[in-house]
Write an enzyme that holds these catalytic residues in place. Structure first.
Site, PDB file in Angstrom:
ATOM      1  N   GLY A  13       0.772  -1.246   0.000  1.00  0.00           N
ATOM      2  CA  GLY A  13       0.000   0.000   0.000  1.00  0.00           C
ATOM      3  C   GLY A  13       0.795   1.283   0.000  1.00  0.00           C
ATOM      4  N   SER A  19       1.347   8.113   2.100  1.00  0.00           N
ATOM      5  CA  SER A  19       0.647   6.846   2.393  1.00  0.00           C
ATOM      6  C   SER A  19       0.890   6.414   3.841  1.00  0.00           C
ATOM      7  CB  SER A  19       1.162   5.726   1.484  1.00  0.00           C
ATOM      8  OG  SER A  19       0.904   6.009   0.134  1.00  0.00           O
ATOM      9  N   ASP A  64      -0.619  -6.261  -7.922  1.00  0.00           N
ATOM     10  CA  ASP A  64      -2.026  -5.849  -7.891  1.00  0.00           C
ATOM     11  C   ASP A  64      -2.735  -6.917  -7.064  1.00  0.00           C
ATOM     12  OD1 ASP A  64      -4.747  -5.600  -8.358  1.00  0.00           O
ATOM     13  OD2 ASP A  64      -4.468  -4.845 -10.388  1.00  0.00           O
ATOM     14  N   VAL A  65      -3.274  -6.517  -5.914  1.00  0.00           N
ATOM     15  CA  VAL A  65      -3.806  -7.519  -4.969  1.00  0.00           C
ATOM     16  C   VAL A  65      -5.070  -8.209  -5.481  1.00  0.00           C
ATOM     17  CG1 VAL A  65      -2.766  -6.448  -2.926  1.00  0.00           C
ATOM     18  CG2 VAL A  65      -5.106  -5.804  -3.621  1.00  0.00           C
ATOM     19  N   ALA A  95     -12.259   2.172  -3.884  1.00  0.00           N
ATOM     20  CA  ALA A  95     -13.649   2.162  -4.360  1.00  0.00           C
ATOM     21  C   ALA A  95     -13.739   3.176  -5.483  1.00  0.00           C
ATOM     22  CB  ALA A  95     -14.615   2.529  -3.236  1.00  0.00           C
ATOM     23  N   TYR A 156     -18.793   7.907   2.813  1.00  0.00           N
ATOM     24  CA  TYR A 156     -17.859   6.765   2.920  1.00  0.00           C
ATOM     25  C   TYR A 156     -18.508   5.502   2.332  1.00  0.00           C
ATOM     26  CZ  TYR A 156     -13.712   4.477   4.851  1.00  0.00           C
ATOM     27  OH  TYR A 156     -12.526   3.798   5.005  1.00  0.00           O
ATOM     28  N   LYS A 163     -15.150  -1.964   5.107  1.00  0.00           N
ATOM     29  CA  LYS A 163     -14.347  -1.958   6.343  1.00  0.00           C
ATOM     30  C   LYS A 163     -14.998  -2.842   7.413  1.00  0.00           C
ATOM     31  CE  LYS A 163     -10.904   0.785   5.184  1.00  0.00           C
ATOM     32  NZ  LYS A 163      -9.626   0.170   4.760  1.00  0.00           N
ATOM     33  N   LEU A 195      -3.713  10.129  -0.608  1.00  0.00           N
ATOM     34  CA  LEU A 195      -4.295   9.982  -1.944  1.00  0.00           C
ATOM     35  C   LEU A 195      -5.702   9.371  -1.864  1.00  0.00           C
ATOM     36  CD1 LEU A 195      -3.151  10.478  -4.793  1.00  0.00           C
ATOM     37  CD2 LEU A 195      -2.467   8.072  -4.846  1.00  0.00           C
TER      38      LEU A 195
HETATM   39  P1  NAP Z   1      -3.036   5.610  -0.067  1.00  0.00           P
HETATM   40  O1  NAP Z   1      -1.715   6.236   0.157  1.00  0.00           O
HETATM   41  O2  NAP Z   1      -3.775   6.013  -1.299  1.00  0.00           O
HETATM   42  O3  NAP Z   1      -2.900   4.039   0.020  1.00  0.00           O
HETATM   43  C1  NAP Z   1      -3.865   3.155  -0.525  1.00  0.00           C
HETATM   44  C2  NAP Z   1      -3.088   2.104  -1.240  1.00  0.00           C
HETATM   45  O4  NAP Z   1      -3.942   1.066  -1.771  1.00  0.00           O
HETATM   46  C3  NAP Z   1      -2.343   2.687  -2.432  1.00  0.00           C
HETATM   47  O5  NAP Z   1      -0.991   2.313  -2.355  1.00  0.00           O
HETATM   48  C4  NAP Z   1      -3.073   2.037  -3.589  1.00  0.00           C
HETATM   49  O6  NAP Z   1      -2.273   1.909  -4.736  1.00  0.00           O
HETATM   50  C5  NAP Z   1      -3.367   0.700  -2.990  1.00  0.00           C
HETATM   51  N1  NAP Z   1      -4.220  -0.079  -3.883  1.00  0.00           N
HETATM   52  C6  NAP Z   1      -5.428   0.227  -4.410  1.00  0.00           C
HETATM   53  N2  NAP Z   1      -5.833  -0.745  -5.233  1.00  0.00           N
HETATM   54  C7  NAP Z   1      -4.870  -1.694  -5.216  1.00  0.00           C
HETATM   55  C8  NAP Z   1      -4.689  -2.935  -5.864  1.00  0.00           C
HETATM   56  N3  NAP Z   1      -5.611  -3.460  -6.688  1.00  0.00           N
HETATM   57  N4  NAP Z   1      -3.545  -3.649  -5.629  1.00  0.00           N
HETATM   58  C9  NAP Z   1      -2.598  -3.166  -4.809  1.00  0.00           C
HETATM   59  N5  NAP Z   1      -2.693  -1.991  -4.165  1.00  0.00           N
HETATM   60  C10 NAP Z   1      -3.822  -1.266  -4.381  1.00  0.00           C
HETATM   61  O7  NAP Z   1      -4.038   5.941   1.153  1.00  0.00           O
HETATM   62  P2  NAP Z   1      -3.996   5.614   2.704  1.00  0.00           P
HETATM   63  O8  NAP Z   1      -4.939   6.582   3.312  1.00  0.00           O
HETATM   64  O9  NAP Z   1      -2.607   5.523   3.203  1.00  0.00           O
HETATM   65  O10 NAP Z   1      -4.704   4.192   2.778  1.00  0.00           O
HETATM   66  C11 NAP Z   1      -4.110   3.046   3.365  1.00  0.00           C
HETATM   67  C12 NAP Z   1      -5.140   2.275   4.170  1.00  0.00           C
HETATM   68  O11 NAP Z   1      -5.491   3.045   5.303  1.00  0.00           O
HETATM   69  C13 NAP Z   1      -6.447   1.989   3.424  1.00  0.00           C
HETATM   70  O12 NAP Z   1      -6.917   0.700   3.780  1.00  0.00           O
HETATM   71  C14 NAP Z   1      -7.368   3.043   3.988  1.00  0.00           C
HETATM   72  O13 NAP Z   1      -8.743   2.678   3.889  1.00  0.00           O
HETATM   73  C15 NAP Z   1      -6.891   3.047   5.417  1.00  0.00           C
HETATM   74  N6  NAP Z   1      -7.311   4.204   6.210  1.00  0.00           N
HETATM   75  C16 NAP Z   1      -7.004   5.461   5.785  1.00  0.00           C
HETATM   76  C17 NAP Z   1      -7.434   6.543   6.542  1.00  0.00           C
HETATM   77  C18 NAP Z   1      -7.160   7.954   6.085  1.00  0.00           C
HETATM   78  O14 NAP Z   1      -7.826   8.869   6.557  1.00  0.00           O
HETATM   79  N7  NAP Z   1      -6.212   8.176   5.210  1.00  0.00           N
HETATM   80  C19 NAP Z   1      -8.137   6.340   7.746  1.00  0.00           C
HETATM   81  C20 NAP Z   1      -8.396   5.042   8.163  1.00  0.00           C
HETATM   82  C21 NAP Z   1      -7.983   3.975   7.386  1.00  0.00           C
HETATM   83  P3  NAP Z   1      -2.651   2.866  -5.980  1.00  0.00           P
HETATM   84  O15 NAP Z   1      -2.539   4.260  -5.497  1.00  0.00           O
HETATM   85  O16 NAP Z   1      -1.655   2.447  -6.990  1.00  0.00           O
HETATM   86  O17 NAP Z   1      -4.057   2.555  -6.389  1.00  0.00           O
END
Ligand code: NAP
Length: 256
Positions: A13, A19, A64-65, A95, A156, A163, A195
């Protein structure tokens, strides 16, 4: 911070320096772990390689997961390079943008399936491949979730439903893998500008609301989420599995 000297880990991720996966990777590296970073697509490869160059001897691998073949190749590379695995971090979610605005009622079958494939099933697909490499090593797996899986958060939508399924997966996986000594936990992180979160309509309003009303009267920092992940991945948390730990400045305790 708990030490992870000599531990071998994989982090899914990392898209860029914002990230949460990157904050966790840095913290794991500082604690002494050697890491493999899995990134999704070519457009992120250069950036992820640049980030990884600051870590100790990290492997950088595409995955790609949603593709079993990618996951199989990735874990084969990890097996041949590391020989074993102690830690896995799942920080992946997606999503369709149109499913992250308006009402949940409008969610299409396709959008529902995609969100669940990327954001939920991937944890099981990863755990299934990581567990054999963790045999006899007290392995630990951590995923990231959000309050929208427990309560209704405007916009959301399908990601909240995903989730909820992710948190349930954590409990089932903890039960399946516990006898082999592998722990599975989630961190329910407060909102952080990344992102992915930028794709949720009205996200800035959520940040403001949390800063005004959370018990700690501020938003959580990525480093705080990362240090909680290091704790859950370390021996210090050896009695904890199937848990959802909120790292959100206390926002989840509020009723109104
Ligand atoms: P992020 O930097 O955009 O990370 C999300 C990651 O998921 C990206 O590296 C994205 O890669 C990857 N991803 C999406 N589709 C994929 C696929 N098919 N195969 C492999 N990787 C894939 O955002 P983040 O906020 O750090 O999110 C990380 C986690 O934290 C997520 O589960 C998110 O729901 C959770 N979270 C975030 C927050 C918040 O406020 N930011 C709060 C609670 C929980 P690509 O960019 O290449 O698509």
């Amino acid at each position: 911070m708990p030490q992870l000297d000599g531990k071998l880990g994989i982090v899914f991720g990392v898209a860029n320096k914002r990230s949460l996966a990157w904050a966790i990777a840095r913290a794991l590296d500082s604690a002494g772990a050697r890491l493999a970073l899995a990134y999704q697509g070519e457009r992120f490869e250069k950036g992820v390689r640049e980030l990884a160059s600051g870590l100790r001897n990290a492997l950088v691998l595409p995955c790609d997961v949603t593709r079993d073949g990618d996951l199989d190749s990735l874990f084969e590379r990890v097996r041949s390079s590391f020989g074993a695995l102690d830690l896995a971090v799942h920080a992946v979610a997606y999503a369709k943008p149109e499913d992250l605005e308006g009402g949940y009622l409008a969610t299409s079958r396709e959008g529902f399936g995609l969100a669940h494939d990327v954001s939920v099933y991937s944890l099981t697909a990863i755990a299934r491949r990581a567990a054999p490499l963790m045999e006899g090593r007290e392995g630990s797996i951590v995923t990231l979730t959000y309050l929208g899986g427990e309560r209704v958060v405007p916009n959301y939508n399908v990601m909240g439903v995903a989730k909820a399924a992710l948190e349930s997966s954590v409990r089932y996986l903890a039960a399946d893998l516990g006898p082999a000594g592998v722990r599975v936990n989630a961190i329910s992180a407060g909102p952080v500008r990344t992102l992915s979160s930028a794709g949720v309509s009205g996200f800035v309003g959520i940040l403001d609301r949390v800063a005004q009303s959370a018990p700690l009267r501020r938003n959580v920092e990525p480093e705080e989420i990362a240090e909680a992940a290091v704790f859950l991945l370390s021996r210090a948390a050896r009695g904890i599995t199937g848990e959802v730990l909120h790292v959100d400045c206390g926002f989840h305790v509020l009723g109104v």
